[in-house]
Design an enzyme around this catalytic site. Structure first.
Site, PDB file in Angstrom:
ATOM      1  N   HIS A   5       1.618  -2.165   3.428  1.00 61.68           N
ATOM      2  CA  HIS A   5       2.587  -2.560   4.461  1.00 61.68           C
ATOM      3  C   HIS A   5       3.283  -1.385   5.130  1.00 61.68           C
ATOM      4  CE1 HIS A   5       2.422  -6.937   4.209  1.00 61.68           C
ATOM      5  NE2 HIS A   5       2.446  -6.842   2.880  1.00 61.68           N
TER       6      HIS A   5
ATOM      7  N   GLU B  78       8.196  -6.693  -3.276  1.00 63.51           N
ATOM      8  CA  GLU B  78       7.437  -6.485  -2.042  1.00 63.51           C
ATOM      9  C   GLU B  78       8.399  -6.299  -0.875  1.00 63.51           C
ATOM     10  OE1 GLU B  78       3.481  -8.140   0.248  1.00 63.51           O
ATOM     11  OE2 GLU B  78       4.632  -9.532  -0.997  1.00 63.51           O
TER      12      GLU B  78
ATOM     13  N   ASP C  14       1.275 -13.801  -4.812  1.00 63.86           N
ATOM     14  CA  ASP C  14       2.555 -14.319  -4.317  1.00 63.86           C
ATOM     15  C   ASP C  14       2.870 -15.724  -4.814  1.00 63.86           C
ATOM     16  OD1 ASP C  14       4.001 -12.491  -2.350  1.00 63.86           O
ATOM     17  OD2 ASP C  14       1.946 -12.322  -1.651  1.00 63.86           O
TER      18      ASP C  14
ATOM     19  N   HIS D  43       7.938  -4.076   4.108  1.00 65.11           N
ATOM     20  CA  HIS D  43       7.073  -5.224   4.371  1.00 65.11           C
ATOM     21  C   HIS D  43       6.799  -5.202   5.870  1.00 65.11           C
ATOM     22  CE1 HIS D  43       5.699  -9.509   4.521  1.00 65.11           C
ATOM     23  NE2 HIS D  43       5.005  -9.025   3.504  1.00 65.11           N
TER      24      HIS D  43
ATOM     25  N   ASP E 112      -4.098 -10.856  -3.115  1.00 65.98           N
ATOM     26  CA  ASP E 112      -3.116 -11.394  -2.166  1.00 65.98           C
ATOM     27  C   ASP E 112      -3.164 -12.916  -2.087  1.00 65.98           C
ATOM     28  OD1 ASP E 112      -0.961 -11.173  -0.472  1.00 65.98           O
ATOM     29  OD2 ASP E 112      -2.109 -10.585   1.288  1.00 65.98           O
TER      30      ASP E 112
ATOM     31  N   HIS F 275      -1.934  -7.932  -6.761  1.00 69.86           N
ATOM     32  CA  HIS F 275      -0.932  -8.608  -5.924  1.00 69.86           C
ATOM     33  C   HIS F 275      -1.181 -10.114  -5.870  1.00 69.86           C
ATOM     34  CE1 HIS F 275       2.298  -8.446  -2.917  1.00 69.86           C
ATOM     35  NE2 HIS F 275       1.683  -9.473  -2.359  1.00 69.86           N
TER      36      HIS F 275
ATOM     37  N   HIS G 189      -2.529  -4.030  -2.074  1.00 69.13           N
ATOM     38  CA  HIS G 189      -3.328  -5.078  -1.421  1.00 69.13           C
ATOM     39  C   HIS G 189      -3.626  -4.658   0.018  1.00 69.13           C
ATOM     40  CE1 HIS G 189       0.888  -6.025  -0.745  1.00 69.13           C
ATOM     41  NE2 HIS G 189       0.628  -7.020   0.083  1.00 69.13           N
TER      42      HIS G 189
END
Length: 444
Positions: A230, A157, A57, A184, A320, A55, A251
């Protein structure tokens, strides 16, 4: 008068001092060569088994900092982030799941469009830079390693991105998406989040609805990895009981070591083991130490505990980076992964165990997902639709009086400029993004 005894005593003392000096030098050399040997061992291991990171971002940061204008940034060296090509290579990262993420404020609004824009930026960066290679299968993933490329896999995500539409899910697959987290920080009409921030779509039972099961079924049929990071524990358990293919927590970390609701409790780890799935340990300090500060030994504690519970064959790494604001000392960016592997070697993890953690476990899961897809190849695409009364439930305004709102506006250079704020919003914190004609609002 100097006696023979005095001479012998002095000689003995001198010999002892010399011997002590030699011992100190040998000790220094031993520690130096031992440390060098450890680092060499890590580099050799990671050159043979380079990391697949579950993961990252970076696409979100590219949107916030550059409005997805790749022409304005050199991905070899990017400021204000923890990820770029140079540091991915230094960290021996050979494959990266990049997140196509849009914030929960876009649910039932423009989430599908925003998600497509984030997929577009991942596809562009992974095709415009020769260091990257966009991959959509395990075979392509293995081939990219042979070509010394950094493989890019696209992950959505948050299930709110599909707007409760199986056709939208299928179209995302056609665009290259190979995994999706079901939620999420907000519930969807069909699955429950671990976060209690938003009050809409809450339910006291059926944490995975019939339509949610249809989403899992269609992901199994397509060959898309189901990601439970999540989700609430009840939703995760329901998915583990329902999915025909292995799932991942891309993650998440150990709840026993840090009792954060985003982490996974032992009883759920045991269910994951039955599913032959994978938990990829998150490095965000809040999920490692339940505080803003953490260190590498504390991260290793998570690995040790999960290995004790379900074995090293069920563990991966999902850093992450770019999705969180604080990381453990010594693991501040993607170049620092070798330091974590060195710590695990010191804790007597075998090279076979670490080879599994670094890449082989993820490949095993991905291959099994593809095997289930092949088994289901005769099944027609699902035409299940969510009941209108459920999907049309009015969303309660997520902005409350005690929440701070940030506004970003598009400047002349197309970057997003903060207006009247001093902090940025990172998505592990309660926040949302809604576009309003070039204006983006974030709430904490």
């Amino acid at each position: 008068m100097v006696t023979q005894r005095t001479i012998e005593t002095a000689a003995s003392s001198n010999f002892m001092m010399q011997s002590l000096g030699h011992l100190m030098i040998l000790s220094f050399l031993w520690h130096f060569t031992s440390g060098y040997s450890e680092r060499e061992r890590v580099q050799d291991l990671m050159s043979r088994y380079p990391l697949i990171d579950g993961h990252n971002d970076l696409p979100l940061r590219l949107r916030i900092l550059h409005n997805n204008s790749l022409s304005q940034v050199d991905l070899h060296n990017v400021s204000k982030v923890a990820t770029d090509i140079t540091r991915l290579n230094a960290g021996r990262v050979q494959a990266q799941l990049f997140s196509a993420y849009v914030m929960c404020g876009a649910q039932n609004k423009d989430a599908v469009r925003l998600t497509m824009e984030q997929i577009d930026v991942v596809r562009r960066m992974c095709t415009e830079y020769q260091d990257f290679e966009l991959v959509t299968s395990t075979q392509e993933l293995k081939n990219s390693e042979l070509r010394h490329k950094i493989a890019c896999l696209i992950s959505i995500e948050g299930g709110h991105s599909i707007d409760s539409s199986l056709p939208a899910l299928r179209m995302f697959y056609q665009l290259g998406v190979r995994s999706m987290t079901l939620t999420h920080t907000c519930n969807t009409p069909w699955a429950e989040s671990s976060s209690k921030l938003y009050s809409y779509y809450r339910r006291h039972q059926k944490s995975l609805t019939d339509f949610g099961k249809a989403v899992v079924n269609e992901m199994n049929r397509l060959g898309m990895i189901v990601d439970l990071s999540h989700t609430s524990w009840d939703t995760a358990q329901a998915v583990l009981n329902h999915s025909r293919a292995p799932v991942i927590f891309s993650h998440s970390s150990s709840y026993t070591i840090c009792n954060h609701s985003r982490n996974v409790p032992d009883w759920l780890l045991l269910e994951l083991k039955k599913n032959q799935g994978l938990i990829m340990v998150n490095l965000y300090s809040q999920f490692i130490s339940c505080g803003d500060e953490a260190n590498i030994p504390r991260v290793a504690d998570h690995f040790d505990h999960i290995k004790k519970m379900i074995g090293a064959e069920s563990i991966g790494i999902g850093g992450d980076f770019e999705g969180a604001v604080s990381f453990p000392q010594g693991l501040e960016d993607v170049s620092k992964y070798p330091a974590l592997i060195q710590e695990l070697l010191r804790r007597n993890w075998t090279e076979t165990e670490l080879a599994n953690v670094l890449r082989r476990n993820f490949i095993r899961v991905f291959e099994e997902v593809e095997r289930v897809r092949d088994q289901l190849s005769s099944n027609r695409p699902s035409e299940v639709q969510i009941p209108l009364r459920i999907s049309a439930e009015p969303l309660q305004a997520p902005l409350k009086d005690n929440k701070q709102v940030f506004y970003f506006e598009q400047s002349e250079d197309n970057s997003l400029k903060k207006r009247n704020v001093s902090n940025e919003c990172f998505h592990p914190e309660p926040c949302c993004l809604v576009s309003r004609g070039g204006m983006y609002s974030f709430s904490l």
